[in-house]
Design an enzyme around this catalytic site. Structure first.
Site, PDB file in Angstrom:
ATOM      1  CE1 TYR A  54      -2.784  -2.821   0.282  1.00  0.00           C
ATOM      2  CE2 TYR A  54      -3.820  -2.369   2.296  1.00  0.00           C
ATOM      3  CZ  TYR A  54      -3.564  -3.365   0.883  1.00  0.00           C
ATOM      4  OH  TYR A  54      -4.741  -3.965   1.647  1.00  0.00           O
ATOM      5  CB  SER A 155      -5.164 -11.956   0.968  1.00  0.00           C
ATOM      6  OG  SER A 155      -6.663 -10.793   0.218  1.00  0.00           O
ATOM      7  CB  ALA A 214     -18.054  -2.980  -5.350  1.00  0.00           C
ATOM      8  NE  ARG A 231     -11.704   3.702  -2.966  1.00  0.00           N
ATOM      9  CZ  ARG A 231     -11.153   2.308  -1.936  1.00  0.00           C
ATOM     10  NH1 ARG A 231     -11.305   2.019  -2.539  1.00  0.00           N
ATOM     11  NH2 ARG A 231     -10.690   2.355  -0.485  1.00  0.00           N
TER      12      ARG A 231
HETATM   13  P1  NDP Z   1     -14.753   0.033   0.642  1.00  0.00           P
HETATM   14  O1  NDP Z   1     -15.311  -0.956  -0.395  1.00  0.00           O
HETATM   15  O2  NDP Z   1     -15.550   0.296   1.957  1.00  0.00           O
HETATM   16  O3  NDP Z   1     -14.210   1.742  -0.092  1.00  0.00           O
HETATM   17  C1  NDP Z   1     -14.320   2.309   0.556  1.00  0.00           C
HETATM   18  C2  NDP Z   1     -14.144   3.967  -0.066  1.00  0.00           C
HETATM   19  O4  NDP Z   1     -15.682   3.710  -0.712  1.00  0.00           O
HETATM   20  C3  NDP Z   1     -13.639   4.574   0.808  1.00  0.00           C
HETATM   21  O5  NDP Z   1     -12.205   4.648   0.500  1.00  0.00           O
HETATM   22  C4  NDP Z   1     -14.135   6.050   0.429  1.00  0.00           C
HETATM   23  O6  NDP Z   1     -13.993   6.723  -1.044  1.00  0.00           O
HETATM   24  C5  NDP Z   1     -15.393   6.043  -0.134  1.00  0.00           C
HETATM   25  N1  NDP Z   1     -16.580   5.156   0.253  1.00  0.00           N
HETATM   26  C6  NDP Z   1     -16.504   4.152   2.149  1.00  0.00           C
HETATM   27  N2  NDP Z   1     -17.979   4.366   2.599  1.00  0.00           N
HETATM   28  C7  NDP Z   1     -18.277   6.292   2.064  1.00  0.00           C
HETATM   29  C8  NDP Z   1     -19.354   6.509   2.136  1.00  0.00           C
HETATM   30  N3  NDP Z   1     -20.297   6.378   3.371  1.00  0.00           N
HETATM   31  N4  NDP Z   1     -19.634   7.299   1.612  1.00  0.00           N
HETATM   32  C9  NDP Z   1     -19.470   7.477   0.294  1.00  0.00           C
HETATM   33  N5  NDP Z   1     -18.510   7.107   0.155  1.00  0.00           N
HETATM   34  C10 NDP Z   1     -17.898   5.959   1.010  1.00  0.00           C
HETATM   35  O7  NDP Z   1     -13.317  -0.608   0.853  1.00  0.00           O
HETATM   36  P2  NDP Z   1     -11.794  -0.871   0.455  1.00  0.00           P
HETATM   37  O8  NDP Z   1     -12.157  -0.788  -0.591  1.00  0.00           O
HETATM   38  O9  NDP Z   1     -11.202   0.324   0.952  1.00  0.00           O
HETATM   39  O10 NDP Z   1     -11.286  -1.918   1.442  1.00  0.00           O
HETATM   40  C11 NDP Z   1     -11.607  -1.840   2.684  1.00  0.00           C
HETATM   41  C12 NDP Z   1      -9.979  -2.887   3.452  1.00  0.00           C
HETATM   42  O11 NDP Z   1     -10.257  -3.699   2.697  1.00  0.00           O
HETATM   43  C13 NDP Z   1      -8.714  -1.645   2.690  1.00  0.00           C
HETATM   44  O12 NDP Z   1      -8.220  -0.495   3.590  1.00  0.00           O
HETATM   45  C14 NDP Z   1      -7.440  -2.598   2.827  1.00  0.00           C
HETATM   46  O13 NDP Z   1      -7.021  -2.890   4.124  1.00  0.00           O
HETATM   47  C15 NDP Z   1      -8.458  -3.793   2.237  1.00  0.00           C
HETATM   48  N6  NDP Z   1      -8.382  -5.032   0.699  1.00  0.00           N
HETATM   49  C16 NDP Z   1      -7.508  -5.999   0.460  1.00  0.00           C
HETATM   50  C17 NDP Z   1      -7.144  -6.024  -0.373  1.00  0.00           C
HETATM   51  C18 NDP Z   1      -6.801  -7.357  -0.718  1.00  0.00           C
HETATM   52  O14 NDP Z   1      -6.884  -7.976  -1.647  1.00  0.00           O
HETATM   53  N7  NDP Z   1      -6.386  -8.431   0.927  1.00  0.00           N
HETATM   54  C19 NDP Z   1      -7.151  -5.448  -1.581  1.00  0.00           C
HETATM   55  C20 NDP Z   1      -8.264  -4.049  -1.480  1.00  0.00           C
HETATM   56  C21 NDP Z   1      -8.992  -3.677  -0.178  1.00  0.00           C
HETATM   57  P3  NDP Z   1     -14.278   7.880  -1.868  1.00  0.00           P
HETATM   58  O15 NDP Z   1     -14.369   8.871  -1.537  1.00  0.00           O
HETATM   59  O16 NDP Z   1     -12.319   8.108  -2.780  1.00  0.00           O
HETATM   60  O17 NDP Z   1     -15.250   7.586  -2.849  1.00  0.00           O
END
Ligand code: NDP
Length: 322
Positions: A54, A155, A214, A231
């Site tokens: 990351y 993972s 997602a 994002r």
């Molecule tokens: P989400 O699918 O929940 O996406 C999070 C993103 O969605 C935020 O950064 C923000 O992006 C937007 N968001 C979240 N909540 C809200 C809301 N209430 N209203 C509006 N927009 C919102 O989770 P992530 O994809 O971030 O994944 C979570 C965690 O999982 C990661 O941090 C990581 O630790 C892990 N992960 C692991 C992976 C793996 O391969 N093992 C791959 C991916 C993630 P924005 O504001 O920028 O639009």
């Protein structure tokens, strides 16, 4: 906050946890991270997820600074890292993959960046076709016996790869993987629910699921185009914009989100909270890793547990039909 055992292990993780992919060092600096962790601790969150890859290691540095500044007792929370992709840009052949060398060195590097003495959870971020599973299992087992990691997992491995790792570990009295970190949300269900069924059933593996929204699609924020600062607009994530919004596949998924929105409205809750709460219904989910680029998002998402009682069989069936 409710706490769930990480699979068959004795480790109790908060059912909502907090991760740093994309956000830390890009949208969230150490000061905001510290405030976010404070909010998480106040809500009972006890697990924070990270990876060597990351932001090329910078995400772990931000997390380490923020956690150090908060100075919570180390035995009150868990941190993770993941090894595979490497932190160097671009990684040399010895700086990536799941060889004994890289698994060991990546652990030491993550400990330094996170400013901790041990990792509670350590994941193989992907499977490595170039390294025998036996070598990786041994490397993880040795880190466990050295006290540098407490639980190790995978993972996005195939079910067969996870079972092979478990079988090798158990046959040789080594520490088997305790958890998998797969994607799981209302739009991505197949692997978790179908392929992994025997892994959960036979090996009692725990799961720390990612992207419950997602990548934001399940908030409904992309229904009317791409919001500024989201994002899908970030430099370096053009691939995500293409798959999430611009491709036919992405559009098809967004049209399904549009059909879910009225269900959330009927229940009087946000689609984000409904989508996260839905993940919690699955007993094979040990913890849902939340992502947030802003404090308001984190605060909203941390309330998702309140929506679980509203998810009747009828509501769940309507969502499943979509
Ligand atoms: P989400 O699918 O929940 O996406 C999070 C993103 O969605 C935020 O950064 C923000 O992006 C937007 N968001 C979240 N909540 C809200 C809301 N209430 N209203 C509006 N927009 C919102 O989770 P992530 O994809 O971030 O994944 C979570 C965690 O999982 C990661 O941090 C990581 O630790 C892990 N992960 C692991 C992976 C793996 O391969 N093992 C791959 C991916 C993630 P924005 O504001 O920028 O639009």
């Amino acid at each position: 906050m409710e706490y769930r055992n990480l699979g068959a292990s004795g480790l109790k993780l908060s059912q909502l946890s907090f991760g740093s992919w994309v956000t830390f060092n890009k949208q969230v600096d150490a000061t905001l991270a510290q405030r976010m962790f404070g909010t998480c601790f106040d809500a009972g969150v006890n697990f924070f997820d990270n990876a060597e890859a990351y932001e090329a290691g910078e995400s772990e540095i931000v997390m380490g600074k923020a956690l150090k500044a908060l100075a919570r007792p180390r035995d009150s929370y868990c941190v993770s890292s993941k090894v595979f992709f490497g932190a160097a840009r671009p990684p040399l052949p010895t700086q990536m993959g799941l060889s004994r060398k890289h698994v060991t060195e990546a652990c030491h590097q993550a400990l330094k960046r996170l400013q901790v003495d041990y990792l509670d959870l350590y994941f193989c971020h992907r499977a490595d076709p170039d390294t025998p599973i036996a070598e990786t299992v041994w490397a993880m087992h040795n880190l466990v016996t050295q006290g540098k990691i407490l639980y190790w997992g995978t993972s996005e491995w195939t079910a067969q790869q996870i079972m092979d790792a478990c079988d090798f570990a158990l046959a040789n009295h080594l520490t088997p993987p305790s958890m998998e970190q797969p994607q799981y949300n209302l739009l991505d269900r197949e692997r978790f629910e179908v392929e992994y069924a025997p892994v959960f059933e036979k090996y009692k593996i725990g799961s720390t699921i990612w992207s419950p929204l997602a990548s934001g699609a399940l908030t409904g924020k992309y229904l009317k185009g791409i919001p500024e600062g989201s994002r899908a607009t970030l430099p370096g994530y053009e691939w995500l914009r293409k798959t999430m919004v611009e491709s036919d596949h992405g559009q098809e998924r967004i049209s399904r989100v549009a059909r879910m929105q009225p269900i959330a409205e009927e229940l009087g809750v946000s689609l984000s909270k409904l989508a996260i709460a839905w993940c919690l219904l699955n007993p094979n989910v040990s913890t849902v890793i939340l992502g947030a680029s802003r404090m308001e998002q984190l605060e909203e998402n941390l309330q998702a547990s309140e929506v679980v009682p509203l998810l009747t069989d009828e509501v769940v069936a309507r969502l499943a039909a979509i």
